[in-house]
Write a protein that holds these residues in place. Structure first.
Motif, PDB file in Angstrom:
ATOM      1  N   UNK A   6       0.836  -1.194   0.000  1.00 52.88           N
ATOM      2  CA  UNK A   6       0.000   0.000   0.000  1.00 52.88           C
ATOM      3  C   UNK A   6       0.874   1.248   0.000  1.00 52.88           C
ATOM      4  N   UNK A   7       0.495   2.233  -0.796  1.00 54.50           N
ATOM      5  CA  UNK A   7       1.146   3.539  -0.800  1.00 54.50           C
ATOM      6  C   UNK A   7       0.184   4.528  -0.162  1.00 54.50           C
ATOM      7  N   UNK A   8       0.551   5.035   1.002  1.00 51.97           N
ATOM      8  CA  UNK A   8      -0.270   6.003   1.724  1.00 51.97           C
ATOM      9  C   UNK A   8       0.225   7.396   1.379  1.00 51.97           C
ATOM     10  N   UNK A 122      -3.591   5.275  -1.441  1.00 47.78           N
ATOM     11  CA  UNK A 122      -4.656   5.856  -0.630  1.00 47.78           C
ATOM     12  C   UNK A 122      -4.380   7.343  -0.469  1.00 47.78           C
ATOM     13  N   UNK A 123      -5.374   8.181  -0.815  1.00 50.00           N
ATOM     14  CA  UNK A 123      -5.201   9.625  -0.769  1.00 50.00           C
ATOM     15  C   UNK A 123      -6.474  10.307  -0.274  1.00 50.00           C
ATOM     16  N   UNK A 124      -6.306  11.534   0.189  1.00 56.55           N
ATOM     17  CA  UNK A 124      -7.453  12.377   0.542  1.00 56.55           C
ATOM     18  C   UNK A 124      -7.706  13.411  -0.548  1.00 56.55           C
ATOM     19  N   UNK A 125      -6.864  13.450  -1.551  1.00 52.31           N
ATOM     20  CA  UNK A 125      -6.906  14.454  -2.609  1.00 52.31           C
ATOM     21  C   UNK A 125      -7.735  13.926  -3.790  1.00 52.31           C
ATOM     22  N   UNK A 126      -9.005  14.288  -3.823  1.00 51.46           N
ATOM     23  CA  UNK A 126      -9.893  13.775  -4.866  1.00 51.46           C
ATOM     24  C   UNK A 126      -9.447  14.212  -6.255  1.00 51.46           C
ATOM     25  N   UNK A 140      -4.252   1.659  -9.013  1.00 48.75           N
ATOM     26  CA  UNK A 140      -5.487   1.447  -8.239  1.00 48.75           C
ATOM     27  C   UNK A 140      -5.481   2.419  -7.066  1.00 48.75           C
ATOM     28  N   UNK A 141      -6.515   3.232  -6.982  1.00 49.82           N
ATOM     29  CA  UNK A 141      -6.582   4.264  -5.950  1.00 49.82           C
ATOM     30  C   UNK A 141      -7.818   4.080  -5.082  1.00 49.82           C
ATOM     31  N   UNK A 142      -7.742   4.658  -3.899  1.00 52.90           N
ATOM     32  CA  UNK A 142      -8.897   4.658  -3.018  1.00 52.90           C
ATOM     33  C   UNK A 142      -8.825   5.902  -2.140  1.00 52.90           C
ATOM     34  N   UNK A 143      -9.960   6.545  -1.973  1.00 54.91           N
ATOM     35  CA  UNK A 143     -10.048   7.710  -1.100  1.00 54.91           C
ATOM     36  C   UNK A 143      -9.960   7.207   0.340  1.00 54.91           C
ATOM     37  N   UNK A 144      -9.369   8.014   1.209  1.00 56.38           N
ATOM     38  CA  UNK A 144      -9.100   7.593   2.583  1.00 56.38           C
ATOM     39  C   UNK A 144     -10.334   7.050   3.292  1.00 56.38           C
ATOM     40  N   UNK A 145     -11.462   7.739   3.189  1.00 54.40           N
ATOM     41  CA  UNK A 145     -12.655   7.290   3.907  1.00 54.40           C
ATOM     42  C   UNK A 145     -13.095   5.894   3.471  1.00 54.40           C
TER      43      UNK A 145
END
Length: 158
Positions: A6-8, A122-126, A140-145
């Motif tokens: 995972x890349x946070x 995983x990012x908070x930056x939409x 493959x990305x995913x928003x933090x929430x």
């Protein structure tokens, strides 16, 4: 369950330092604990903004930050947990147009993702997530929430 790489994104440091409040700080710490418990891995690279922020976190003297910093450093120093690209930064081949769509300060993130063969960013930056989806569909990305809901569900008893 096999381990995941995972890349946070840099939100991790802001949360660990309590900049987003105590609940986010505890949540970030729980994510690191869960990465350790599950035998998952963290993709990162020295000398990049992420690595520099990890180093600065070590210098924070607040006890709640020191505990998180020790856990993060333990993960990053363990070759089974902290995965550094084996090739030089920026080796990910891509057209200039694809790279130019990503803000310069964030370009190192897809580079690390691709160079380490990470599974998830995983990012908070939409805005960044949208740009990555268009220019780097293999990332493959995913928003933090959404990540928290799926990754910490068993911890919270949900």
């Amino acid at each position: 369950m096999p381990s995941r790489l995972i890349l946070l994104d840099e939100w991790l440091f802001h949360h660990l330092q309590g900049e987003s409040g105590g609940e986010r700080q505890r949540q970030a710490y729980r994510i690191l604990n869960e990465i350790e418990r599950r035998c998952d891995q963290i993709a990162w690279q020295r000398g990049m903004p992420w690595g520099r922020k990890a180093y600065r976190l070590m210098k924070d003297q607040r006890p709640e930050v020191q505990a998180a910093s020790r856990l993060l450093q333990r993960l990053l120093r363990d070759p089974q947990k902290g995965v550094i690209p084996s090739s030089p930064a920026g080796s990910a081949a891509r057209s200039l147009e694809a790279w130019s769509s990503i803000p310069e300060e964030d370009r190192y993130l897809p580079e690390i993702y691709i160079d380490t063969s990470a599974e998830l960013l995983v990012s908070t930056d939409q805005k960044l997530l949208d740009q990555l989806k268009r220019s780097f569909p293999e990332v493959r990305t995913q928003e933090l929430e959404a990540f928290v809901r799926s990754y910490l569900t068993r911890l919270d008893g949900s």
